[in-house]
Design an enzyme around this catalytic site. Sequence first.
Site, PDB file in Angstrom:
ATOM      1  N   TYR A 160       0.919  -9.767  -6.871  1.00  0.00           N
ATOM      2  CA  TYR A 160       1.715  -9.622  -8.092  1.00  0.00           C
ATOM      3  C   TYR A 160       0.844  -9.499  -9.342  1.00  0.00           C
ATOM      4  O   TYR A 160       1.351  -9.461 -10.454  1.00  0.00           O
ATOM      5  CB  TYR A 160       2.642 -10.826  -8.278  1.00  0.00           C
ATOM      6  CG  TYR A 160       3.815 -10.806  -7.333  1.00  0.00           C
ATOM      7  CD1 TYR A 160       3.604 -11.056  -5.982  1.00  0.00           C
ATOM      8  CD2 TYR A 160       5.101 -10.535  -7.776  1.00  0.00           C
ATOM      9  CE1 TYR A 160       4.660 -11.035  -5.091  1.00  0.00           C
ATOM     10  CE2 TYR A 160       6.161 -10.510  -6.885  1.00  0.00           C
ATOM     11  CZ  TYR A 160       5.940 -10.763  -5.551  1.00  0.00           C
ATOM     12  OH  TYR A 160       6.981 -10.743  -4.674  1.00  0.00           O
ATOM     13  N   LYS A 227      -1.070 -16.683   5.591  1.00  0.00           N
ATOM     14  CA  LYS A 227      -1.351 -15.672   6.617  1.00  0.00           C
ATOM     15  C   LYS A 227      -2.871 -15.578   6.783  1.00  0.00           C
ATOM     16  O   LYS A 227      -3.470 -14.503   6.801  1.00  0.00           O
ATOM     17  CB  LYS A 227      -0.725 -14.338   6.161  1.00  0.00           C
ATOM     18  CG  LYS A 227      -0.685 -13.251   7.178  1.00  0.00           C
ATOM     19  CD  LYS A 227       0.265 -13.497   8.324  1.00  0.00           C
ATOM     20  CE  LYS A 227       0.061 -12.445   9.394  1.00  0.00           C
ATOM     21  NZ  LYS A 227       0.584 -12.839  10.705  1.00  0.00           N
ATOM     22  N   ASP A 276       4.366 -15.954   9.673  1.00  0.00           N
ATOM     23  CA  ASP A 276       5.382 -15.438  10.605  1.00  0.00           C
ATOM     24  C   ASP A 276       5.988 -16.564  11.432  1.00  0.00           C
ATOM     25  O   ASP A 276       7.195 -16.593  11.698  1.00  0.00           O
ATOM     26  CB  ASP A 276       4.817 -14.327  11.506  1.00  0.00           C
ATOM     27  CG  ASP A 276       3.368 -14.520  11.871  1.00  0.00           C
ATOM     28  OD1 ASP A 276       2.563 -14.807  10.972  1.00  0.00           O
ATOM     29  OD2 ASP A 276       3.029 -14.420  13.052  1.00  0.00           O
ATOM     30  N   ASP A 300       8.127 -15.219  -1.986  1.00  0.00           N
ATOM     31  CA  ASP A 300       9.218 -14.318  -2.330  1.00  0.00           C
ATOM     32  C   ASP A 300      10.102 -14.115  -1.097  1.00  0.00           C
ATOM     33  O   ASP A 300      11.328 -14.280  -1.143  1.00  0.00           O
ATOM     34  CB  ASP A 300       8.613 -12.983  -2.790  1.00  0.00           C
ATOM     35  CG  ASP A 300       9.644 -12.066  -3.422  1.00  0.00           C
ATOM     36  OD1 ASP A 300      10.803 -12.485  -3.582  1.00  0.00           O
ATOM     37  OD2 ASP A 300       9.293 -10.925  -3.734  1.00  0.00           O
TER      38      ASP A 300
END
Length: 411
Positions: A160, A227, A276, A300
């Site tokens: 972002y 991640k 995930d 998000d």
Amino acid sequence: MTTYKHSTVPVGGERIEVSGGSFQVPDKPIIPFIEGDGTGADIWRASVRVFDAAVERAYAGKKKVHWMEVLAGQKAFDATGEWMPAESLEAVREFKIAIKGPLTTPVGGGIRSLNVALRQELDLYACIRPVRYFEGVGSPMKDPGKVNIVIFRENIEDVYSGIEFKSGSPEAEKLRQYLKSEFNKNVREGSAIGIKPMSPFGSKRLVEMAIKYAIKKGKKSVTLMHKGNIMKFTEGGFKDWGYELAAEKFAGQVVREDDASAAGSNAVIIKDRIADSMFQQLLLRPSEYDVIATPNLNGDYVSDAAAAQVGGLGIAPGGNVGDEAAVFEATHGTAPKYANLDKINPGSVILSGVMMFEQMGWQEAADMVMRGMESAITAKTVTYDLARQMPGSTEVSTSKFGDCVIAGMQG
Ligand code: NAP
């Protein structure tokens, strides 16, 4: 005090101050509000009545919010020619805590999302999204009552940051050549390139806020969602810095999940999950998670996914919080097709008000609003969006829903 051209500072109100890292709230605080575009006006009219009723019932006149309207979005553009006038940002900076409805993102080159502008200009580095179930609301889960989590999403960094170069642009090509010549890294010709900066500073202050919250609220665990198995230095860095911060600042109050002493300990457990897997866990074993701290993009995705698990965005609240200011806001958009129909669900702004009162230390008012919401939903007097998922419910208008929430408060 700043002079405002388009807003009136309410007489008799006082400024909230920040000292020692916390908001010091007087009995008659001035709180700026941004009504919001589209359905914003309908929602705000209902919400402000709920807030005032809760404060009145909780404190019998000893405390009172002095609301100050500040302009942003379409209303600001019509009055001033600007979507986000500098004085509106200044009002939030000066009065510290504000609440807002949804804003239209103006379409067209060069206009930044107003929400992103607010977060970045005021360094509101944590986006906080509590997700809990209200009995009776339609949900895709078998047992949605097991979902009760608070997500702390880093709000400034990550993809972002806005550093992105278009496919075929000279900037993207220059960067591609540089990566090849300096680092022997291959990027396919014609690629668009985005940069994902994540710092120890930005990550640690977010994790610190999440852990402080968990300790204060007696939560069992904080999970670092990342991640890092693929993006070792950015997302993996987030995880490592999170653990480091926990050990540096909260020794004795937290324990790592992989520490042998974790089982049976009363300390807050710090754990991490790959992004995930986190989505699967929230569906399959939600009761094992209380507080999640995560970088911007993961946050998000997971905030909206978790909100859907308990019945959707119409009742999902949010807050953007920094060390010097906080803005609480609806998490949905302006839903323009319902504007001025007195139809939309005001629940997201009403529950954002609960978060705001908690941040102010006005727990009694927060509890009062929450009781009113629970009561209205349990009685199945709800707006159209919830009514269509709740067999046997009575559909009510935005304003009537506000009345039901007020009627359901006790004390
Ligand atoms: P949206 O305004 O959230 O509306 C999409 C749909 O979600 C609505 O048609 C409605 O569905 C449902 N919905 C949203 N809020 C609801 C509420 N309070 N009660 C009941 N149902 C609700 O999304 P959008 O149409 O994509 O965006 C419209 C504008 O809002 C855009 O300009 C966008 O940039 C902006 N936006 C602002 C924010 C923000 O300010 N935080 C966030 C997101 C989007 P049904 O029609 O099925 O009932």
